[in-house]
Every structure is written in structure tokens, then in C-alpha cells.
Design a protein around this motif. Sequence first.
Motif, mmCIF file in Angstrom:
data_model
loop_
_atom_site.group_PDB
_atom_site.id
_atom_site.type_symbol
_atom_site.label_atom_id
_atom_site.label_comp_id
_atom_site.label_asym_id
_atom_site.label_seq_id
_atom_site.Cartn_x
_atom_site.Cartn_y
_atom_site.Cartn_z
ATOM 1 N N GLN A 16 0.728 -1.121 -0.076
ATOM 2 C CA GLN A 16 0.168 -0.047 -0.027
ATOM 3 C C GLN A 16 0.755 1.268 0.094
ATOM 4 N N THR A 45 -7.809 4.923 4.735
ATOM 5 C CA THR A 45 -8.509 3.970 4.180
ATOM 6 C C THR A 45 -7.755 2.522 3.772
ATOM 7 N N ASP A 49 -8.518 -1.178 5.262
ATOM 8 C CA ASP A 49 -8.536 -2.517 4.805
ATOM 9 C C ASP A 49 -7.625 -3.470 5.080
ATOM 10 N N GLU A 52 -8.843 -5.083 8.393
ATOM 11 C CA GLU A 52 -9.976 -5.937 7.839
ATOM 12 C C GLU A 52 -9.334 -7.220 7.660
ATOM 13 N N GLY A 53 -8.505 -7.379 6.624
ATOM 14 C CA GLY A 53 -8.075 -8.309 5.995
ATOM 15 C C GLY A 53 -7.258 -9.294 7.015
#
Length: 838
Positions: A16, A45, A49, A52-53
Motif C-alpha cells: 500500500q 482507508t 482495509d 480488516e484483511g
Amino acid sequence: MPPSQLKRLKASLREQGITRPQKSKKLKQKNQKNDNADERAKKNTALADIREGLNPFEFKAPARPKKFDYVTNRPQDGKKVLGRPGVTKSHGEETRKKTLLPEMNRRNKVGGILDRRIGENDPTMSLDDKMMARFTREQQRKKGGNVFDLEEAEDEVELTHGGRSLRFDEDGDAGEDYDAASVEGSIDRETRDYLRRKRRRNSNEDEGDGAETEDDQPERKKSKAEVMKEVIAKSKLHKYERQQQKEDDDDLREELDKDLPDVLAALRGHLSKPKSPDPEPHKEAPKNDFSINPERAALLAGKAREEADREYDKRVRQMMYDQRSKPTERTKTDEEKAKEEADKLKELEEKRTRRMRGEPESEPVDERQAQDAEGDLQSVPDDAAEFGLSSVPQRSRPEGVEDEDDFLMDDDLIASGSEADISNSSDEASGDDTMGMDDDDEFLKDVLPDTIETGAAMKGVLSIGADSNTSKLAYTYPCPRSHQGLLEVLKDVSPQDIPIVVQRIRALYHAGLHAENKSKLADFACTLVDHISYISDQKPAAPLTVIETLIRHIHSLSRSYPEQIATRFRHHLKQLQASSEPTPGNLTILTAIGSIYPTSDHFHQVVTPAITLMARWLGLTTPNSVKHVAIGAYIGALCIHYQRLSKRYIPELVRYTLLALKSPHATPDLVSAHVKNILSMADLWTGKSAFYEIFSPETIAVLKDLKQTKALQRLQVLLNQSKLTRRPLTLHNHRPLPIKTSIPKFEESFDPNKHYDPDKERSEAARLRKEYKREKKGALRELRKDANFIARERLREKREKDRAYEEKYRRLVASIQEEEGREKNVYEREKRARKRKG
């Protein structure tokens, strides 16, 4: 072995772009200065993500793979996500906190403030309505009493039913009256009236006494015997009233039965004679016996037997002298009728010539006139009519004709196949070998002066009877076969007498009189076509009534000679095509074509060229003079008349009408004529789908410039209606037709986990059972979640209470210990002080 969570986290951060190689201090400060909100939002953001992953419990996946391997056209993911348990649980928890938790808190609690003011919880009431309702309620409370109280002190209201009081009398006399009325079913009317008056008098006395005593005595509960007594009295009262109504009906029925014979006689159309006021004692009126003839019964009524017999004999003798019917004359053939009429015309012509030469007349007495004289002496023929000295005044307009341009048309003046003949086609009989000349007999009868009724419109020709003008005309004329010959015949004839001459020529040269008359009348019909065009071009032109009458003659002849007349009309249309400048004669020809031939045919040998020529002239001509504007108005009216049934669209007409309205040569009268044509076109084409494009917006603008308010309003209304009726195009909405197949049914989206039952009812029942099971499991799941939530909330409340109790307990213990320590210190100090003193 899969990588650890730490390695996965580092790899995700590098992907990322969050973790990068270490930078110098200057670059870090520079990046901090250039940092903005968008980059921070993207970074947050990405971190969310990644978070959550990394959480394996955030997504719910299938526990095990499919039991059977199968192929499908739908895309198959490696591991399908079934849901998010964490998100679902948080949503359910929030929902229960909003709904279930307030209910738990309100349980077993009493109190609270409820606003019960009028209209306070009604959002539909305005502030003024609320104030008015509250003021009305306040005034009612100030006034005192209830608005529905029927027993107010100042005005007592007594409840009644059918004019009778709802109270029941407890007097023994009333009960006896009811008993007598119910037991004695056959008492007379005087006794019933007496009992009714007595009961009314007793009820009035009871009401008067009750007004004085009931206020003083308190109300008491009635006993069972009193209640049953009142019920029995009411039952007897109803029974008596029903019996009285039945007796009244019987009396009325008896009175009606007495008048039944008169009613029957009136229905049969023979009312019996009224009786004399003082009948003789020895004469008795016969009884109403409907077994004999009503006339004979009326004859015998009020008469002696001898007088009735004399009257009967007198009527029998009268019947003996009655004249018997005579046989009628033999029906004449068509040729005999035509020959008789032609001979009559020749005879009248010979008499006219003898009168002109001054020779004496010696004519035999007509047998028909002699028979008429014998039959009826009062009907004397008027011989003065032959010399134009008829004593009967002629009317200027025939009966049934409201205007001089209207004609009372009969079948013989209507050509077969024309639009006027459509309504009469069902009543016409099939033609014979005389080529449609069988209907001319009625037409030929109107030629003779002795058969013409004065002042009547005969066969579409106005006032062709024998008057001072027509008596100078000859009764026989040669049949002209060319237009020049017709002009020679009509050289000394006034224009008003031309229809009479034409009618007499048709009578003299009837096709049934001679073999050559057929060709002569065919040429004569073509000559009439040329003549209507000729007299229209003359200055001054012939009267319109004469032209209209000649067109009616051509209309009648076109049944017998359609090919010759159609060819002559086409000859005139060719001349119009070559000149391209219509004259009054050409306009007359176009008008005659529209009234003779059916203009609604898809293709017609005469009508189609006429419409084409009119459309060509309207499309190629510019209204640059008053003459062109006037001709355009008339041709436009003709086009509308042609299309009154077929309603075909003529674009040249709309174009020329708008140009004529914009033309500086248009006079007010011509403008009104063109505006009338526009309204007629609008009424004619109002059902067209392109109506809105035909008349908008240029037509609206022209009418606005001319200030034609009424026409503009009418056209705008039609345009609005046409716009509302439009609907977007859609495909045909019909049920798909099944295709019959003999192979097994193929399911495109087949799923082995589903059940495909061919029995529809069984499949529907299975579907309902499955749905019921799913709903039941869902309801049980929700109930368990609600129970768990309630348990958690109760545990949380208990812990809060325990924590508060512990805090309070510790605080009390601390305060007590503090107080004891203080007292202990005081005690120690006092002890030490005493010890020092001692």
C-alpha cells in the motif's frame, strides 16, 4: 506453513506504500509541509482495509466445499464470502439498544407526564383549530351540564317512538283493553274506535298524574312480574295493531274489487255508459257480462228489449247496402307508362299550338277524369292551370325545404354508387333489362301539369308546375346531341325554365320508347356536362339554383350512362390540366364531381384526377392576387368536402391556406373563409397522430397575428387534446407462446442442491415448508439474541448496582473509621491529661 501475521502485516504495508525506505530529516520535514488531507484519507482507508484483511473472524466463508462437482455457466470464486458477522452483530446490537432497551427500562415503572390537551398530539390541527376547540370545551364546562343530557331542568325532553311514549301503563284498564282486543278478533269498527279513544284518554291522564308524582317519588327497580306484565302488554298491543292493519287492508281490497269491472272495461277500450240519475223503475240496467261483445253490451245498456231489437235490425239492413270492393287495374309495364306519358306530352303540345293559331279545341273527355267525377263530385280539375291562371296560390318555397339551395331528393335523382346512394342501397331492388330506367317512371309523372302539386318540390326540382311562365314553354323539344344543338333549343328559354325543358326532353326520349333514345340520352347527358360549365363562365352567370338542378339531372343520368358521363368529365379535367388556371366553369365541374361520384374510394377514374389537379394547383400557385385567394378558398372547401369520409391528409391545402392568410391581397371576407377552412381541417384530421405537427406552431402564429380569437381557442383545445393522447412507442405486450417439445426439460441455471419437482402443488407446498422452517429458525435465533441481550443488560445493571453498593459501603466504613479514630484520639488526649493531673 503460511506466513505469520507480522510478516503479512509488513507485506501489506509495503504494497500500500505506507512503509517506505528511511529518509533523511530534511525530506521528512519537506513531506510534512506538503502533506494534505487527501493523502491522509487514502492512508487511513488503506490501513482500515489491511486491518480488516488481517482479522480472520471478520468474514464468514463456507465451512466445507461443495459435496458434488458440477459445471455451470456462472462464475465460481475460489472461496465465496457469505457475510460479515461482526458488522451484522453490531447492527443487531444497535437496533436492540434503540428498541428493546427502552422497553426494559420502562418495565414495572408507573408515572410520567402525558399531555392530554386537545390537539396537542394531532399534527393535522393548526394552532387556530386547537385554540377554537379548547375554547369550545371551556365554554361547555362553564355552562354546566352535559351537551348530550336530554333531561335538563329548564326544558324536559321525553323520549318517544312513533309518536308514543316509551313508558308502559300499569293501569289495569289498559291491560283489559289489550286483552279484549287480542281475544275478540271480530269486534266491529265502532268498538275499536271506542277502545282507541279510551286508551288515548287514559294515557293522557297518566301522563298528567305522572308529571306531578314522579318527581316526588324516587325510582325503584321493577320486579320480574311487572317487567313480564309490560312485555305481555306490548306484545298484545303489537298484535292488535297488526290485526287492525289487516282489517284496513281487507276493507280497501273490497272497495277496489267493486271497481274491478270498470277497470276491465277501460282496459278493453269500452267504458260502460254512466247510469242515468233517475232511472225508470221498469228498466233494469244489464249486469256487466264480459262473455258477450262489449259493443253489444253497450247497446243493450239502458234500453228496452224491443228498442234494442229495432236497432239491431237497422244495423243489419245497413250492412246489406255496403258496397263490395272492386278489383284494381292491371299494373302497367315500364314501356307502357313511358309511352303514355310521351303521348300525353304530345297531346298537350298539339293543344298549345291550336290555341296559338286560334283554332277551336275538340278533345274527348278523359275516361280517368270521368271516373273521378263519378266517384267524387267535389274534386273538380282546375283547367286554368294550363293557361297559368291557377286559382291556388303557389308558395315561394316548397314544404320541407328551408333554403332555396336545398332539394328534396328522391331515389331517381341519386346515381348508383355515389355516397348519397349508400343509405338507400339496401332498399333498392336489383335492376332489369331496362338498364336502371325503372325508377324514371316516378320522375316522368312530375312532367305533366295535371299531376304536379302546386308549390311542392318534385324529384329535386323546385316549382316546375304550370304557372304564367311555364305555360309559354313548348311541351316537345328535339333531343340535342351536341352543346351547339342545346344552345339552339334553349335560345328563347329563360335560365329559370331550363330545368323544365331538360325534364321534358328526358320524358319524351325515354329509353323504353325507342331503341335510338338510349344513345340520344347518352349524348344529351354529355351535353348537360358541357352546359353547366358554359353557363358558369357566362357573364352574368346563371343562378345557382339552375346549376344545382342541372347537376341533379346529371346525377340521375349517371346511373344509366356512367361511362359516357365519366369520359366527358375527364375531358374537362384534361382542359383544366392544360390551362392550369381554373375558371368558374372548371370549379362547377369539380363541384359536380364531388356531388355525383363517391369521393372516398381509394381510386376512382374521375375523382382521383380531380383531387390530384386541385392539390397540384394548391401546391404550385402563390396567392399573389385577390382572385387567387378567392379561388384557393373555394378549392380548399372542395378538398375538405371530398375528404369528409376518407379523411385523407392534403399537405398542399394547409400550405396554401397559410400563404393566403399571410397575403396582403386577402380581404376580411376571404380571411374568414380561409379560417373556416382551417377549423374544418382541424375537425377532419383531429384523429391523426400527426395533428400536433400539422397545425403547430405556424398556424397558431398566423391566427394570433390576424386576432382570430375564437378560431385560435378552438385550435388550441384540439392541439392540447392531441398532445395528451400521445403515448410512447412500446413493444407488443402479449403472453409468450409455449413451444411444444418432446425432449426433457433443460434447466439453464441447474443447481444440484435444489429440488426440481414437476408437480406444481407439491413444489409449492415444499417451498412453503422450507420458508416456514427458515422463518422459524430466524425467529428462534432472534429470540435467543434478545434473551442474551437482556441477560447482558441485567448483568451490567447488577454490576453497576454492586459497584455503587461497594463504593457506598467503603465510603461509610471510611467515615466511621475516621470518626472512631478522631474519638480515639480525643480519648487518648483526655487520658493523658488526667494522668498528668493525677
